[in-house]
Design a protein around this motif. Sequence first.
Motif, PDB file in Angstrom:
ATOM      1  N   ALA A  16      28.104 -13.891 -44.299  1.00  0.00           N
ATOM      2  CA  ALA A  16      27.918 -14.411 -45.665  1.00  0.00           C
ATOM      3  C   ALA A  16      28.978 -15.454 -46.003  1.00  0.00           C
ATOM      4  N   GLU A  17      28.968 -16.531 -45.269  1.00  0.00           N
ATOM      5  CA  GLU A  17      29.909 -17.630 -45.450  1.00  0.00           C
ATOM      6  C   GLU A  17      29.281 -18.646 -46.395  1.00  0.00           C
ATOM      7  N   GLU A  18      30.022 -19.052 -47.405  1.00  0.00           N
ATOM      8  CA  GLU A  18      29.515 -20.009 -48.385  1.00  0.00           C
ATOM      9  C   GLU A  18      29.006 -21.266 -47.689  1.00  0.00           C
ATOM     10  N   TRP A  46      21.948 -18.463 -44.739  1.00  0.00           N
ATOM     11  CA  TRP A  46      21.709 -17.021 -44.844  1.00  0.00           C
ATOM     12  C   TRP A  46      22.783 -16.323 -45.672  1.00  0.00           C
ATOM     13  N   ALA A  47      23.654 -17.053 -46.332  1.00  0.00           N
ATOM     14  CA  ALA A  47      24.803 -16.473 -47.051  1.00  0.00           C
ATOM     15  C   ALA A  47      24.393 -15.430 -48.076  1.00  0.00           C
ATOM     16  N   GLU A  48      23.245 -15.603 -48.696  1.00  0.00           N
ATOM     17  CA  GLU A  48      22.802 -14.661 -49.734  1.00  0.00           C
ATOM     18  C   GLU A  48      21.962 -13.515 -49.174  1.00  0.00           C
ATOM     19  N   ASN A  49      21.699 -13.520 -47.884  1.00  0.00           N
ATOM     20  CA  ASN A  49      20.907 -12.464 -47.255  1.00  0.00           C
ATOM     21  C   ASN A  49      21.646 -11.133 -47.393  1.00  0.00           C
ATOM     22  N   PRO A  50      20.987 -10.101 -47.932  1.00  0.00           N
ATOM     23  CA  PRO A  50      21.677  -8.808 -48.109  1.00  0.00           C
ATOM     24  C   PRO A  50      22.108  -8.165 -46.789  1.00  0.00           C
ATOM     25  N   GLY A 103      23.991 -12.714 -39.384  1.00  0.00           N
ATOM     26  CA  GLY A 103      24.483 -13.666 -40.357  1.00  0.00           C
ATOM     27  C   GLY A 103      25.810 -13.218 -40.941  1.00  0.00           C
ATOM     28  N   PRO A 129      29.802  -9.312 -44.582  1.00  0.00           N
ATOM     29  CA  PRO A 129      30.729  -9.979 -45.504  1.00  0.00           C
ATOM     30  C   PRO A 129      31.636 -10.980 -44.779  1.00  0.00           C
ATOM     31  N   SER A 130      31.879 -12.085 -45.424  1.00  0.00           N
ATOM     32  CA  SER A 130      32.682 -13.163 -44.858  1.00  0.00           C
ATOM     33  C   SER A 130      34.051 -12.702 -44.371  1.00  0.00           C
ATOM     34  N   ALA A 172      23.513  -9.874 -44.366  1.00  0.00           N
ATOM     35  CA  ALA A 172      24.628 -10.648 -43.808  1.00  0.00           C
ATOM     36  C   ALA A 172      25.924  -9.842 -43.900  1.00  0.00           C
TER      37      ALA A 172
END
Length: 164
Positions: A65-67, A71-75, A63, A79-80, A77
């Motif tokens: 962490a794309e807004e 799954w963006a809030e998955n620890p 995942g 970083p975008s 993930a």
Amino acid sequence: MDKPYKIPESVLVVIHTADLDVLLIERADKAGYWQSVTGSKDREDEPLRQTAVREVFEETGIGVAEEGMPWAENPDAVPSHHLRDWRLSNIYEIYPVWRHRYAPGVVKNTEHVFGLLVPRGIAVTLSPREHVDHVWLPYREAADRCFSPSNAEAILQLPRHLHD
């Protein structure tokens, strides 16, 4: 209902570590065909970045962490900002074996290249419908193993995009 034709615009995502190891995945429909993550837009107006994030998750379970992504809030993930658009595009002829997926007369695809920096040891969960195996290789070895010339060339360009 008939499956819609694929859109002839896609992404290629070179997933790599900081020390230039590259993730390759083996196609389920073609044994021995190793590649980076690839995939077409789901709809004409889908942003390329969103296509890249979606395809990475669908094909590897990684995942970003794309807004707006589930799954963006998955620890776990990534970083975008680790997903980088290399601003590199390739236009290539679609292999005849896969042309039936596109509208009649479509023979070329435009592929946009991204890089995704991930931590060493990140979990990879393949979509068994699409891929059967994965391997991490030093970037030059990964390029040698790719069946696609544009994929191999993108991997060879990794060192110059590492700090974009």
